[in-house]
Design an enzyme around this catalytic site. Structure first.
Site, mmCIF file in Angstrom:
data_model
loop_
_atom_site.group_PDB
_atom_site.id
_atom_site.type_symbol
_atom_site.label_atom_id
_atom_site.label_comp_id
_atom_site.label_asym_id
_atom_site.label_seq_id
_atom_site.Cartn_x
_atom_site.Cartn_y
_atom_site.Cartn_z
ATOM 1 N N ILE A 5 -1.059 -6.126 5.007
ATOM 2 C CA ILE A 5 -0.244 -6.773 3.992
ATOM 3 C C ILE A 5 1.215 -6.554 4.383
ATOM 4 O O ILE A 5 1.505 -5.836 5.346
ATOM 5 C CB ILE A 5 -0.538 -6.230 2.578
ATOM 6 C CG1 ILE A 5 -0.429 -4.703 2.529
ATOM 7 C CG2 ILE A 5 -1.910 -6.671 2.111
ATOM 8 C CD1 ILE A 5 -0.737 -4.089 1.173
ATOM 9 N N SER A 6 2.133 -7.168 3.653
ATOM 10 C CA SER A 6 3.505 -7.200 4.150
ATOM 11 C C SER A 6 4.097 -5.810 4.374
ATOM 12 O O SER A 6 4.865 -5.609 5.317
ATOM 13 C CB SER A 6 4.402 -8.022 3.221
ATOM 14 O OG SER A 6 4.346 -7.538 1.901
ATOM 15 N N GLU A 7 3.775 -4.835 3.520
ATOM 16 C CA GLU A 7 4.294 -3.481 3.750
ATOM 17 C C GLU A 7 3.273 -2.424 3.343
ATOM 18 O O GLU A 7 2.590 -2.562 2.329
ATOM 19 C CB GLU A 7 5.567 -3.234 2.929
ATOM 20 C CG GLU A 7 6.745 -4.110 3.299
ATOM 21 C CD GLU A 7 7.419 -3.742 4.602
ATOM 22 O OE1 GLU A 7 7.139 -2.641 5.147
ATOM 23 O OE2 GLU A 7 8.235 -4.548 5.074
ATOM 24 N N THR A 8 3.211 -1.378 4.158
ATOM 25 C CA THR A 8 2.526 -0.134 3.809
ATOM 26 C C THR A 8 3.579 0.960 3.867
ATOM 27 O O THR A 8 4.357 1.036 4.822
ATOM 28 C CB THR A 8 1.394 0.159 4.798
ATOM 29 O OG1 THR A 8 0.417 -0.889 4.718
ATOM 30 C CG2 THR A 8 0.738 1.493 4.494
ATOM 31 N N ALA B 212 0.857 -1.184 0.000
ATOM 32 C CA ALA B 212 0.000 0.000 0.000
ATOM 33 C C ALA B 212 0.895 1.236 0.000
ATOM 34 O O ALA B 212 1.850 1.324 0.776
ATOM 35 C CB ALA B 212 -0.909 0.007 1.220
#
Length: 292
Positions: free
Chosen positions: A47-50, A25
């Protein structure tokens, strides 16, 4: 005063197919937010990264502040979310330049837009107007592992055929080399055991099948940071590039992360400058606004 909505995009990185690669994101900030808000939004996306972008004015090359958060923690370096951030800026016309600079906890990182025709990849490019993004990242040196947890590591990977164990200096990950790329795909991680191993996470890697067009396969497990399996981890390839370049005797590599979603990375290692250039594609799959 009502809060201004924050525009965001969800981008699948290191792929040109929706719902493959690694989702990130990308949030475009127009006003300051605190760390609690950053972490809360990252947990909400889950999710894995924002990542969060803040424009920095007065520079000849477009420059943005960039921070990365997993669902549970801020991190110092993230490849796929940087790729996603660059994709957002390039594809929406927010920058009118082929180079972007990001000010991060790992220093100034650059992203460059390059034509697909300039990249030698294991994947064929059908559309002539597509482009890759090249990230200029610090190489992560490989060190010998002082871990006495060999039996624990074997248990964590459910008896995978381990042939070597190293440690990455910057990322503090274990790099576990197994007998083949096929073995990489077959690993059944025991996440509760991985969580007991010293260090950040575990990278599993092996030589790719000769018919695949890739040089090596990998997977990455990091439950301590709220990421059971990272679908395609750019920062892990900063150490994988160092390991496989020496092992295979070449500086240009095609890598495949063999997660369920899967993703491809084209790599060039500049050993003299200790820089890794990660090239990949990305596709925007959704956009919206954060209202709080």
């Amino acid at each position: 005063m009502a809060k201004k909505p924050v525009k965001y995009y969800v981008v699948d990185a290191f792929t040109d197919s929706a719902f493959k690669g690694n989702p990130a994101a990308v949030c475009l900030l127009e006003e300051d937010k605190n760390d609690y808000w950053f972490q809360s939004v990252a947990a909400e996306f889950n999710i894995s990264e924002t990542c969060y972008l803040t424009s920095i004015h007065g520079t000849s090359i477009p420059r943005f502040g960039l921070r990365w958060f997993t669902p549970v923690s801020e991190v110092n370096l993230c490849g796929h979310a940087t790729l996603a951030a660059a994709q957002t800026l390039f594809s929406t016309g927010l920058v009118d330049n082929n180079v972007i600079e990001f000010v991060t906890l790992s220093g100034i990182l650059t992203a460059k837009k390059i034509p697909a025709s300039n990249v030698t990849s294991a994947q064929n490019d059908e559309a002539k107007d597509t482009f890759y993004i090249e990230l200029d990242f610090p190489a992560d040196p490989i060190a010998e592992s002082n871990s006495d947890d060999t039996s624990l590591i074997s248990e964590a990977l459910n008896g995978a055929s381990i042939i070597d164990i190293k440690r990455t200096k910057n990322g503090d990950d274990l790099l576990v080399v197994v007998s083949s790329g096929k073995n990489v795909t077959e690993v059944e991680p025991q996440l509760d055991v991985i969580g007991k191993i010293a260090g950040r996470g575990v990278i599993v890697t092996g030589i790719a099948p000769s018919e695949s067009g890739f040089d090596f396969y990998s997977r990455y497990f990091c439950p301590k940071f709220g990421i059971n399996e990272d679908p395609v981890c750019g920062s892990a390839h900063c150490s994988l590039a160092t390991y496989w370049s020496k092992k295979l005797g070449k500086c240009d590599l095609n890598a495949y992360q063999a997660s369920a979603r899967g993703g491809a990375i084209n790599i060039h290692l500049d050993e003299q400058k200790q820089r890794v250039f990660l090239r990949g594609k990305a596709i925007t799959v959704m956009e919206g606004c954060i209202l709080v």
